[in-house]
Design a protein around this motif. Structure first.
Motif, PDB file in Angstrom:
ATOM      1  N   GLU A 188      30.471 -72.442 -24.788  1.00 28.21           N
ATOM      2  CA  GLU A 188      31.214 -71.824 -25.885  1.00 28.21           C
ATOM      3  C   GLU A 188      32.112 -72.863 -26.552  1.00 28.21           C
ATOM      4  OE1 GLU A 188      34.250 -68.101 -26.298  1.00 28.21           O
ATOM      5  OE2 GLU A 188      34.802 -69.710 -24.921  1.00 28.21           O
ATOM      6  N   THR A 217      43.289 -64.353 -32.802  1.00 27.44           N
ATOM      7  CA  THR A 217      41.960 -64.191 -33.379  1.00 27.44           C
ATOM      8  C   THR A 217      41.145 -65.419 -32.994  1.00 27.44           C
ATOM      9  OG1 THR A 217      42.925 -63.038 -35.257  1.00 27.44           O
ATOM     10  CG2 THR A 217      40.684 -63.819 -35.515  1.00 27.44           C
ATOM     11  N   ARG A 218      39.932 -65.188 -32.478  1.00 29.72           N
ATOM     12  CA  ARG A 218      39.090 -66.294 -32.025  1.00 29.72           C
ATOM     13  C   ARG A 218      37.678 -66.101 -32.590  1.00 29.72           C
ATOM     14  NH1 ARG A 218      40.733 -67.653 -27.255  1.00 29.72           N
ATOM     15  NH2 ARG A 218      40.506 -65.567 -26.454  1.00 29.72           N
ATOM     16  N   ALA A 268      30.603 -64.853 -31.701  1.00 31.90           N
ATOM     17  CA  ALA A 268      31.512 -63.782 -31.287  1.00 31.90           C
ATOM     18  C   ALA A 268      32.801 -63.900 -32.086  1.00 31.90           C
ATOM     19  CB  ALA A 268      31.812 -63.884 -29.791  1.00 31.90           C
ATOM     20  N   ASP A 303      36.679 -62.343 -31.748  1.00 33.28           N
ATOM     21  CA  ASP A 303      37.601 -61.606 -30.875  1.00 33.28           C
ATOM     22  C   ASP A 303      38.927 -61.424 -31.582  1.00 33.28           C
ATOM     23  OD1 ASP A 303      35.629 -62.034 -28.960  1.00 33.28           O
ATOM     24  OD2 ASP A 303      36.669 -63.728 -28.055  1.00 33.28           O
ATOM     25  N   GLY A 362      42.741 -59.950 -30.206  1.00 34.13           N
ATOM     26  CA  GLY A 362      43.426 -59.427 -29.033  1.00 34.13           C
ATOM     27  C   GLY A 362      44.901 -59.752 -29.018  1.00 34.13           C
TER      28      GLY A 362
END
Length: 119
Positions: free
Chosen positions: A57, A74-75, A109, A111, A113
């Motif tokens: 990753e 935010t990723r 992806a 993300d 969180g």
């Protein structure tokens, strides 16, 4: 064919402040490892198979502190499977439809969180 994937993740990230006490921008490198399990149902002979699954990753992240040590993170990540294995079904009438699962060369992806920092 029912498919399931169970993985663990080891990730390291580095962030840098964009402004004093403001948002942070950074990047991450990670390794995902686990097992891909396939279970055939409704065939002449139902079989199951479990194979290792590994991916690398690379990610960019944006972190904005909300209050105290709580941040919104935010990723955006790209995942590259290192162990790629297609799953085939042998007892089908049409050989062109025998592939039950074929992994993509690259995945993505996104993300969003909350992070509670301990330091």
């Amino acid at each position: 064919v029912d498919l399931s994937l169970a993985t663990g993740l080891l990730r390291g990230c580095v962030t840098f402040p964009l402004a004093a006490a403001g948002p942070r921008l950074g990047g991450c490198l990670g390794l995902l490892a686990g097992a891909l399990h396939a279970q055939g149902q409704g065939f002449f002979v139902d079989k199951s198979s479990t194979d290792p699954w590994v991916a690398a990753e690379g990610a960019a992240l944006f972190e904005h502190r909300l209050v105290w040590r709580l941040s919104l993170v935010t990723r955006a990540a790209l995942l590259v499977p290192l162990a790629r294995r297609a799953l085939q079904v042998n007892d089908v009438l049409d050989p062109a439809r025998s592939t039950a699962f074929s992994p993509s060369p690259v995945g993505a992806a996104l993300d969003l969180g909350l992070r509670l920092s301990i330091w």
